[in-house]
Design a protein around this motif. Sequence first.
Motif, PDB file in Angstrom:
ATOM      1  N   VAL A  96       0.848  -1.202   0.000  1.00 59.23           N
ATOM      2  CA  VAL A  96       0.000   0.000   0.000  1.00 59.23           C
ATOM      3  C   VAL A  96       0.879   1.246   0.000  1.00 59.23           C
ATOM      4  O   VAL A  96       0.610   2.226  -0.687  1.00 59.23           O
ATOM      5  CB  VAL A  96      -0.929   0.009   1.237  1.00 59.23           C
ATOM      6  N   TYR A  97       1.997   1.186   0.766  1.00 59.18           N
ATOM      7  CA  TYR A  97       2.781   2.400   0.956  1.00 59.18           C
ATOM      8  C   TYR A  97       4.015   2.531   0.073  1.00 59.18           C
ATOM      9  O   TYR A  97       4.349   3.620  -0.366  1.00 59.18           O
ATOM     10  CB  TYR A  97       3.204   2.512   2.423  1.00 59.18           C
ATOM     11  N   ALA A  98       4.733   1.427  -0.150  1.00 53.53           N
ATOM     12  CA  ALA A  98       6.055   1.562  -0.767  1.00 53.53           C
ATOM     13  C   ALA A  98       5.987   2.029  -2.224  1.00 53.53           C
ATOM     14  O   ALA A  98       5.156   1.570  -2.991  1.00 53.53           O
ATOM     15  CB  ALA A  98       6.799   0.232  -0.670  1.00 53.53           C
ATOM     16  N   LEU A  99       6.878   2.951  -2.560  1.00 52.36           N
ATOM     17  CA  LEU A  99       6.986   3.441  -3.943  1.00 52.36           C
ATOM     18  C   LEU A  99       7.934   2.497  -4.665  1.00 52.36           C
ATOM     19  O   LEU A  99       9.147   2.672  -4.636  1.00 52.36           O
ATOM     20  CB  LEU A  99       7.564   4.861  -3.943  1.00 52.36           C
ATOM     21  N   GLN A 100       7.380   1.474  -5.290  1.00 54.34           N
ATOM     22  CA  GLN A 100       8.236   0.498  -5.946  1.00 54.34           C
ATOM     23  C   GLN A 100       8.042   0.598  -7.440  1.00 54.34           C
ATOM     24  O   GLN A 100       7.429  -0.273  -8.050  1.00 54.34           O
ATOM     25  CB  GLN A 100       7.877  -0.916  -5.467  1.00 54.34           C
ATOM     26  N   CYS A 101       8.507   1.658  -8.041  1.00 56.72           N
ATOM     27  CA  CYS A 101       8.281   1.822  -9.480  1.00 56.72           C
ATOM     28  C   CYS A 101       9.327   2.784 -10.017  1.00 56.72           C
ATOM     29  O   CYS A 101       9.312   3.975  -9.692  1.00 56.72           O
ATOM     30  CB  CYS A 101       6.870   2.358  -9.704  1.00 56.72           C
ATOM     31  N   MET A 102      10.250   2.267 -10.813  1.00 60.02           N
ATOM     32  CA  MET A 102      11.329   3.115 -11.319  1.00 60.02           C
ATOM     33  C   MET A 102      10.814   4.182 -12.278  1.00 60.02           C
ATOM     34  O   MET A 102      11.338   5.289 -12.315  1.00 60.02           O
ATOM     35  CB  MET A 102      12.366   2.251 -12.011  1.00 60.02           C
ATOM     36  N   SER A 103       9.775   3.832 -13.046  1.00 62.61           N
ATOM     37  CA  SER A 103       9.246   4.818 -13.997  1.00 62.61           C
ATOM     38  C   SER A 103       8.676   6.028 -13.260  1.00 62.61           C
ATOM     39  O   SER A 103       8.840   7.167 -13.686  1.00 62.61           O
ATOM     40  CB  SER A 103       8.149   4.202 -14.859  1.00 62.61           C
ATOM     41  N   THR A 104       7.986   5.768 -12.134  1.00 63.66           N
ATOM     42  CA  THR A 104       7.431   6.869 -11.356  1.00 63.66           C
ATOM     43  C   THR A 104       8.551   7.783 -10.868  1.00 63.66           C
ATOM     44  O   THR A 104       8.447   9.013 -10.938  1.00 63.66           O
ATOM     45  CB  THR A 104       6.643   6.328 -10.151  1.00 63.66           C
ATOM     46  N   ILE A 105       9.630   7.175 -10.378  1.00 65.46           N
ATOM     47  CA  ILE A 105      10.749   7.965  -9.881  1.00 65.46           C
ATOM     48  C   ILE A 105      11.339   8.804 -11.009  1.00 65.46           C
ATOM     49  O   ILE A 105      11.606  10.000 -10.837  1.00 65.46           O
ATOM     50  CB  ILE A 105      11.800   7.028  -9.248  1.00 65.46           C
ATOM     51  N   ALA A 106      11.487   8.196 -12.187  1.00 70.05           N
ATOM     52  CA  ALA A 106      12.056   8.923 -13.326  1.00 70.05           C
ATOM     53  C   ALA A 106      11.168  10.094 -13.727  1.00 70.05           C
ATOM     54  O   ALA A 106      11.655  11.205 -13.973  1.00 70.05           O
ATOM     55  CB  ALA A 106      12.244   7.966 -14.496  1.00 70.05           C
ATOM     56  N   VAL A 107       9.850   9.871 -13.770  1.00 65.10           N
ATOM     57  CA  VAL A 107       8.936  10.949 -14.174  1.00 65.10           C
ATOM     58  C   VAL A 107       8.900  12.051 -13.110  1.00 65.10           C
ATOM     59  O   VAL A 107       8.842  13.236 -13.433  1.00 65.10           O
ATOM     60  CB  VAL A 107       7.517  10.384 -14.434  1.00 65.10           C
ATOM     61  N   MET A 108       8.984  11.643 -11.848  1.00 66.46           N
ATOM     62  CA  MET A 108       9.005  12.639 -10.771  1.00 66.46           C
ATOM     63  C   MET A 108      10.223  13.544 -10.905  1.00 66.46           C
ATOM     64  O   MET A 108      10.140  14.755 -10.722  1.00 66.46           O
ATOM     65  CB  MET A 108       9.093  11.914  -9.430  1.00 66.46           C
ATOM     66  N   LYS A 109      11.346  12.930 -11.210  1.00 67.49           N
ATOM     67  CA  LYS A 109      12.578  13.703 -11.400  1.00 67.49           C
ATOM     68  C   LYS A 109      12.394  14.682 -12.563  1.00 67.49           C
ATOM     69  O   LYS A 109      12.729  15.857 -12.476  1.00 67.49           O
ATOM     70  CB  LYS A 109      13.736  12.738 -11.677  1.00 67.49           C
ATOM     71  N   ARG A 110      11.809  14.195 -13.649  1.00 74.86           N
ATOM     72  CA  ARG A 110      11.661  15.035 -14.830  1.00 74.86           C
ATOM     73  C   ARG A 110      10.699  16.189 -14.567  1.00 74.86           C
ATOM     74  O   ARG A 110      10.944  17.325 -14.948  1.00 74.86           O
ATOM     75  CB  ARG A 110      11.145  14.184 -15.994  1.00 74.86           C
ATOM     76  N   GLU A 111       9.593  15.887 -13.895  1.00 71.07           N
ATOM     77  CA  GLU A 111       8.559  16.911 -13.703  1.00 71.07           C
ATOM     78  C   GLU A 111       8.906  17.933 -12.631  1.00 71.07           C
ATOM     79  O   GLU A 111       8.365  19.026 -12.627  1.00 71.07           O
ATOM     80  CB  GLU A 111       7.220  16.251 -13.367  1.00 71.07           C
ATOM     81  N   THR A 112       9.764  17.546 -11.672  1.00 70.96           N
ATOM     82  CA  THR A 112      10.112  18.510 -10.630  1.00 70.96           C
ATOM     83  C   THR A 112      11.476  19.124 -10.907  1.00 70.96           C
ATOM     84  O   THR A 112      11.861  20.093 -10.248  1.00 70.96           O
ATOM     85  CB  THR A 112      10.154  17.849  -9.235  1.00 70.96           C
ATOM     86  N   GLY A 113      12.210  18.550 -11.871  1.00 71.32           N
ATOM     87  CA  GLY A 113      13.498  19.099 -12.250  1.00 71.32           C
ATOM     88  C   GLY A 113      14.579  18.885 -11.201  1.00 71.32           C
ATOM     89  O   GLY A 113      15.603  19.556 -11.229  1.00 71.32           O
ATOM     90  N   SER A 114      14.366  17.972 -10.271  1.00 75.20           N
ATOM     91  CA  SER A 114      15.382  17.762  -9.236  1.00 75.20           C
ATOM     92  C   SER A 114      15.239  16.355  -8.667  1.00 75.20           C
ATOM     93  O   SER A 114      14.150  15.773  -8.661  1.00 75.20           O
ATOM     94  CB  SER A 114      15.205  18.803  -8.137  1.00 75.20           C
ATOM     95  N   TRP A 115      16.350  15.824  -8.163  1.00 77.11           N
ATOM     96  CA  TRP A 115      16.311  14.494  -7.543  1.00 77.11           C
ATOM     97  C   TRP A 115      15.741  14.558  -6.134  1.00 77.11           C
ATOM     98  O   TRP A 115      15.413  13.538  -5.547  1.00 77.11           O
ATOM     99  CB  TRP A 115      17.717  13.891  -7.486  1.00 77.11           C
TER     100      TRP A 115
END
Lengths: 631, 73
Positions: free
Chosen positions: A582-601
């Motif tokens: 329910v809680y864990a962010l287990q998705c590399m694509s989500t992490i990649a898109v988050m980086k792209r959309e926020t412009g920062s790691w």
Amino acid sequence: MPSILDAVSSHTPRLTAALVGTPNCGKSTIFNALTGMRQKVGNFPGVTVEPKSGEVHIDKTTTRLFDLPGMYSLTPKTPDEALSVTVLHGEHDALPKPDAVVFVMEGTNLEKSLFLYAQFAALNIPTVVAVTMIDGIKASGGVFDDIAMEQALGVPIVGIVGHKGIGLEELREHIALRGFSRPEAAENQIPVSEGIEAQYQWARALAGEVARMPELDSLTTKLDAVFLHPVAGPVVFLAVMLLFFQSIFAWATPVMDAIEAGFGSLQNLVDAVLPAGVAQDLLSRGVIAGVGAVVVFLPQILILTLFITLLEDFGYLARAAFMVDRVMGVFGLQGRSFIPLLSSFACAIPGIMSARIIASEKDRLTTILITPLMTCSARLPVYVLLITAFVPPTMLGGFLSLQGLVLMGLYFLGGLSGLLVAKVFKVTMFQGTKLPFLMELPPYRFPTWRSVFLTLFHRTKQFLTSAGTTILTLSIILWALGEFPKHQAPPEASPIQAASLQLEHSALGTIGKTLEPVFAPIGFDWKVTIGVLGSFAAREVFVSVMGQVYSVDVSESDENLRTVLRSAISLPTALSILVFYVYALQCMSTIAVMKRETGSWKYPVLAFGYTLLMAYGASLLVFHGARSLWG
Amino acid sequence: MNEIPVGSKARIVTYTQHDSFTERLREFGLIPGTIIRLLRKAPFNGPVEIQFRSSRIVLRPNEVTHMLLERIA
């Protein structure tokens, strides 16, 4: 009027043009009509947001067309608008300054479009204006005077009726013949730099001259009387949400079963045709099983995309945002956050991208950070596997399925936790000045089927290529980690036992055993640990890893795997796994898109960290709580 | 904004502060002199829907503190 073949050289074989207009002006319909199947989902490295682009081929000419996000003025207030303005100024890192612009105006709300045009004219880019929904003006007894408008704006005008295709051919001709003009011809009349009030007064006067129409669209007034009614409104809203979740679970299942069966027979075919060995194993259990596990989500994603596209095109999503604004306000968010969060129930990726519509940067970042807590469709196979294995198929009161209730509970747990986390972010790192909630309610419109179809087509293409390549690579890596180093099974072992021993002694098994102490407090043994670790690539991998680990068929619908799991895993462990997912962010694509959309790691790292902590903490509580209850 | 009953009209007199929010309101077409009508309020003190010219927009009344209105009907 200047020559129709103005500054843009007619010898240039390729031309870059941009679609510009206010939000909801009918731009996307025109974009879809002009580019059809020839759209590219842009992906420019290092760019925070990217517009859709496509090619228009007419009479041997090629035009690259960008669909710039809608904007209200040239002073941007949202990331979406900032992108459009940067491109128009030729200051974008990856996109060229457009050679020409197709300026789309909303026929039924001309003054807003004309106001934007007054600011846009200062850029002096060769332009053709397309006025949409001119049928709306005429149907209500109005008049549309394109000649007067052409003179006032200094550029050619094309009247369009999108859903009937009227005017599109003329617009295509303008693009093919490079029939654009610079607005400078009318620069004396247009108040390009005289302030908002003067620009609006000019826009209102001109709109009154060239088009006569009633003040408000009566269909919208009638529908809003129901959809925004204090009692009927929430009832309709709940019904729509119910239909939404019903569509994910019920309607997609038959197609998903068919896809699974298809990949199953493909596996059997490979096993039959190829000789047993590494090649057969790689193709069958690495490539086909891995890719199949992902492709199976396509029906769900398509149904959800269809649902959201229809609601959005029709104009209902904006109404839903209005109705939930009060509730979102309790958690420090605003009505606009509802749209990205709703999309995240399909997949966090489109959810994160649609957060661009939120003007307040703090609200946008908070929304993006909690999207991973909305239960996406990739968690569904994990939930279904464990729930069907551990929750008895009891019917409460004869009609409420206990399994269904547990599933709903998991969705609810994720959603509510997400909102509470939003509140925490808003009172800690994102406190202080905020941009107020402000949103336009567009008139209701019936979606054009062609446009909806094209959206689905491109979503499918995008899903199959981008997700497919990542998953393919990971499947092969996982397979290899499980296959090597080779372990020599004793001769008396059955093939199934041999496979199990191989896994235990493989690199994957070693990793699982090394990390076992970390996960032992929450009830995971080395086998579950491997599944959870594999899930950090993509959650659905858990199901296939469990299948491999327990040496039975990989398919989640297999009765064997469930029976095996029921005896191999204790109930507290099963509950602990569910809560972890329910809680864990287990998705590399989500992490990649988050980086792209926020412009920062910073934000993907934060999201990954806080969800992991929550997952571990909640699993710890659930595991020990359940153990003390049931021993 | 909080004092205008549902269904009645008001005229925008002026803005008492200039920031990016009031700029956006003016870019939407809510320039001084524009007549607005309060269409409805969401329950529990939620946002309001206002209509002017051919547009309908929603906002939170307690966040629109710098718009000076005069009731006309």
